[in-house]
Design a protein around this motif. Structure first.
Motif, PDB file in Angstrom:
ATOM      1  N   GLY A   1       0.930  -1.114   0.025  1.00 44.76           N
ATOM      2  CA  GLY A   1       0.147   0.162   0.019  1.00 44.76           C
ATOM      3  C   GLY A   1       1.004   1.324   0.217  1.00 44.76           C
ATOM      4  O   GLY A   1       0.435   2.406   0.133  1.00 44.76           O
ATOM      5  N   GLY A   2       2.298   1.211  -0.533  1.00 42.44           N
ATOM      6  CA  GLY A   2       2.550   2.340  -0.160  1.00 42.44           C
ATOM      7  C   GLY A   2       2.413   3.242  -1.381  1.00 42.44           C
ATOM      8  O   GLY A   2       2.651   2.515  -2.421  1.00 42.44           O
ATOM      9  N   ILE A   3       2.294   4.319  -0.953  1.00 40.76           N
ATOM     10  CA  ILE A   3       1.162   5.324  -1.715  1.00 40.76           C
ATOM     11  C   ILE A   3       2.125   5.157  -3.280  1.00 40.76           C
ATOM     12  O   ILE A   3       2.661   5.414  -3.522  1.00 40.76           O
ATOM     13  CB  ILE A   3       1.431   7.005  -1.240  1.00 40.76           C
ATOM     14  CG1 ILE A   3       0.501   7.152   0.095  1.00 40.76           C
ATOM     15  CG2 ILE A   3       0.553   7.666  -2.829  1.00 40.76           C
ATOM     16  CD1 ILE A   3       0.621   8.287   0.640  1.00 40.76           C
TER      17      ILE A   3
ATOM     18  N   ASP B   1      -3.553  20.192 -11.882  1.00 40.48           N
ATOM     19  CA  ASP B   1      -3.230  21.453 -10.667  1.00 40.48           C
ATOM     20  C   ASP B   1      -2.129  21.568  -9.564  1.00 40.48           C
ATOM     21  O   ASP B   1      -2.469  22.287  -8.575  1.00 40.48           O
ATOM     22  CB  ASP B   1      -4.928  21.168 -10.312  1.00 40.48           C
ATOM     23  CG  ASP B   1      -5.177  20.812  -9.920  1.00 40.48           C
ATOM     24  OD1 ASP B   1      -4.918  19.578  -9.807  1.00 40.48           O
ATOM     25  OD2 ASP B   1      -6.261  20.742  -8.906  1.00 40.48           O
ATOM     26  N   ASP B   2      -1.420  20.605  -9.603  1.00 38.73           N
ATOM     27  CA  ASP B   2      -0.382  20.723  -8.257  1.00 38.73           C
ATOM     28  C   ASP B   2       0.679  22.007  -8.289  1.00 38.73           C
ATOM     29  O   ASP B   2       0.791  22.318  -9.059  1.00 38.73           O
ATOM     30  CB  ASP B   2       0.417  18.727  -8.214  1.00 38.73           C
ATOM     31  CG  ASP B   2       0.024  17.396  -8.413  1.00 38.73           C
ATOM     32  OD1 ASP B   2      -1.220  17.558  -7.255  1.00 38.73           O
ATOM     33  OD2 ASP B   2       0.407  16.523  -7.756  1.00 38.73           O
ATOM     34  N   VAL B   3       0.375  21.441  -6.399  1.00 43.57           N
ATOM     35  CA  VAL B   3       1.302  23.122  -6.124  1.00 43.57           C
ATOM     36  C   VAL B   3       2.540  22.867  -6.371  1.00 43.57           C
ATOM     37  O   VAL B   3       3.227  21.753  -5.614  1.00 43.57           O
ATOM     38  CB  VAL B   3       0.625  23.736  -4.857  1.00 43.57           C
ATOM     39  CG1 VAL B   3       1.935  25.346  -5.039  1.00 43.57           C
ATOM     40  CG2 VAL B   3      -0.413  23.974  -5.419  1.00 43.57           C
TER      41      VAL B   3
ATOM     42  N   GLU C   1       1.636   7.758  -6.931  1.00 43.47           N
ATOM     43  CA  GLU C   1       1.113   8.986  -6.989  1.00 43.47           C
ATOM     44  C   GLU C   1       1.278   9.162  -8.445  1.00 43.47           C
ATOM     45  O   GLU C   1       2.025   9.236  -8.877  1.00 43.47           O
ATOM     46  CB  GLU C   1       2.067  10.461  -6.477  1.00 43.47           C
ATOM     47  CG  GLU C   1       2.230   9.643  -4.622  1.00 43.47           C
ATOM     48  CD  GLU C   1       3.302  10.649  -3.954  1.00 43.47           C
ATOM     49  OE1 GLU C   1       4.365  11.200  -4.080  1.00 43.47           O
ATOM     50  OE2 GLU C   1       2.562  11.338  -3.232  1.00 43.47           O
ATOM     51  N   PHE C   2      -0.255  10.073  -8.841  1.00 41.58           N
ATOM     52  CA  PHE C   2      -0.039  10.313 -10.127  1.00 41.58           C
ATOM     53  C   PHE C   2       0.268  11.940  -9.880  1.00 41.58           C
ATOM     54  O   PHE C   2       0.014  12.609  -8.459  1.00 41.58           O
ATOM     55  CB  PHE C   2      -1.704  10.071 -10.096  1.00 41.58           C
ATOM     56  CG  PHE C   2      -1.385   8.667 -10.755  1.00 41.58           C
ATOM     57  CD1 PHE C   2      -1.490   7.789 -11.872  1.00 41.58           C
ATOM     58  CD2 PHE C   2      -2.469   7.853  -9.462  1.00 41.58           C
ATOM     59  CE1 PHE C   2      -1.392   7.119 -11.770  1.00 41.58           C
ATOM     60  CE2 PHE C   2      -2.198   6.735  -9.584  1.00 41.58           C
ATOM     61  CZ  PHE C   2      -2.144   6.048 -10.461  1.00 41.58           C
ATOM     62  N   ASP C   3       0.403  12.388 -11.313  1.00 40.40           N
ATOM     63  CA  ASP C   3       1.149  14.071 -10.772  1.00 40.40           C
ATOM     64  C   ASP C   3      -0.569  14.649 -11.449  1.00 40.40           C
ATOM     65  O   ASP C   3      -1.292  14.188 -12.687  1.00 40.40           O
ATOM     66  CB  ASP C   3       1.847  14.545 -11.870  1.00 40.40           C
ATOM     67  CG  ASP C   3       3.236  14.325 -11.744  1.00 40.40           C
ATOM     68  OD1 ASP C   3       3.483  14.505 -10.177  1.00 40.40           O
ATOM     69  OD2 ASP C   3       4.361  13.880 -12.166  1.00 40.40           O
ATOM     70  N   ASP C   4      -0.820  15.375 -10.616  1.00 44.34           N
ATOM     71  CA  ASP C   4      -1.985  15.711 -11.436  1.00 44.34           C
ATOM     72  C   ASP C   4      -1.702  17.708 -12.144  1.00 44.34           C
ATOM     73  O   ASP C   4      -0.707  17.868 -11.839  1.00 44.34           O
ATOM     74  CB  ASP C   4      -2.662  16.426 -10.022  1.00 44.34           C
ATOM     75  CG  ASP C   4      -3.629  15.458  -9.512  1.00 44.34           C
ATOM     76  OD1 ASP C   4      -3.303  14.512  -9.588  1.00 44.34           O
ATOM     77  OD2 ASP C   4      -3.737  15.521  -7.863  1.00 44.34           O
TER      78      ASP C   4
ATOM     79  N   PRO D   1       6.284  23.004  -5.327  1.00 40.44           N
ATOM     80  CA  PRO D   1       7.212  23.931  -4.437  1.00 40.44           C
ATOM     81  C   PRO D   1       8.295  24.473  -4.525  1.00 40.44           C
ATOM     82  O   PRO D   1       9.065  24.352  -5.862  1.00 40.44           O
ATOM     83  CB  PRO D   1       8.328  22.748  -3.118  1.00 40.44           C
ATOM     84  CG  PRO D   1       8.038  21.519  -4.274  1.00 40.44           C
ATOM     85  CD  PRO D   1       7.002  21.409  -5.052  1.00 40.44           C
TER      86      PRO D   1
END
Lengths: 138, 176
Positions: free
Chosen positions: A125-127, A134-136, A129-132, A138
């Motif tokens: 279950g280690g996440i 509208d991701d902010v 992640e997909f890039d969205d 850093p």
């Protein structure tokens, strides 16, 4: 660790992505070879020795009904103490000045596999992640 | 009702951790925790570290080796090993440790209330894995910490907030 063949090594070096597909001729399955900086964590030798001592003595410990369900502390071949809970034995190990990776504490219970074997259940279950869009950043 | 997290918002504000700014996805829940060697208790100088709450994770807390040192200020070599466990075929170590969850100011994600954190009494180990660039960038807090400690998680998808509470005991009255 499995060493690469010369052909695989050259193919990896020549590939800018540092990743190649390989095929098992027996099964026909394909695999992805990719560069990684990860290094396996190995158990320290002193912990392994303590685990082996626990594993050797476990049948005898289990024969004693008073000990079942309790916790035991091993350091090398020595059974240092038996206690009611894990925390108590960690306190004892620290009080005696044992370095953290020189001992092993485990419950006196039937164990399906030796303690030095990885758990049968992998970390699940280690996440992912997909890039969205509208991701902010850093 | 004894709340640990109240109206904790989730969103994509990045977080500062282990010497760098980390992006957060818009549907990732950040929960701040502290880690320490087992039995050494909590003290205010323990770093607060951001974790992603992932109820799909089958372990209490998973952290990368580099983050353990740089973010939690703990060293793998100082942690007593319990077992090994694999992640994608790589050996990780299960080590003994204590975990605390920091409560938040209602409506704010990253600001602590200032009261001592909630100790997860029944979760006394964490998993430390070799650094992997391609995996999630932050430590991950799994479902076992909620289940083992009898905590109740609520997700308000309308307000984009979560809550976390204990069943009974007012936790500030228990020793951290």
């Amino acid at each position: 660790m499995i060493e690469l063949t010369e052909q695989q090594s050259r193919a990896l070096r020549d590939n800018p992505a540092k990743a190649i597909n390989v095929r098992d001729p027996e099964t026909g399955k394909t695999y992805r070879l990719t560069e990684t900086t990860s290094v396996d964590y190995q158990l320290p030798e002193a912990v392994l020795e303590s685990m082996r001592a626990y594993w050797l003595e476990l049948p005898k410990l289990l024969d004693d009904r008073k000990l079942r369900g309790k916790w035991v502390l091993y350091r090398g071949n020595e059974r240092v103490a038996v206690g009611k809970d894990m925390g108590e034995l960690y306190r004892l190990a620290e009080a005696r000045g044992f370095s953290a990776q020189t001992y092993f504490i485990e419950r006196i219970d039937p164990q399906p596999i030796p303690p030095w074997e990885p758990d049968e259940e992998e970390v699940e279950g280690g996440i992912i992640e997909f890039d969205d869009d509208d991701d902010v950043k850093p | 009702m004894p709340h640990i997290l109240r109206r904790l918002p989730y969103g994509s504000d990045p977080v500062w951790f282990a010497g760098g700014l980390h992006s957060v996805k818009k549907n990732q829940i950040i929960v701040w925790v502290s880690l320490n060697h087992m039995n050494r208790g909590w003290h205010p100088r323990l770093p607060r570290i951001p974790t992603i709450l992932d109820t799909g994770l089958s372990r209490t807390l998973m952290i990368w080796g580099g983050h353990l040192e740089a973010g939690a200020e703990l060293r793998l070599d100082d942690m007593p090993v319990r077992r090994t466990v694999q992640l994608d075929g790589l050996n990780c170590q299960r080590v003994a440790a204590d975990i605390w969850i920091h409560s938040n100011i209602p409506g704010r994600r990253d600001d602590p209330t200032g009261q001592p954190p909630y100790r997860l009494r029944n979760s006394r180990e964490i998993v430390i894995c070799p650094d992997r660039e391609e995996r999630a960038r932050l430590p991950i807090l799994g479902l076992p910490v909620l289940a083992e400690n009898g905590l109740i998680l609520t997700v308000n998808g309308v307000r984009r907030e979560i809550g976390l509470r204990t069943r009974f005991r007012p936790w500030p009255l228990t020793a951290p």
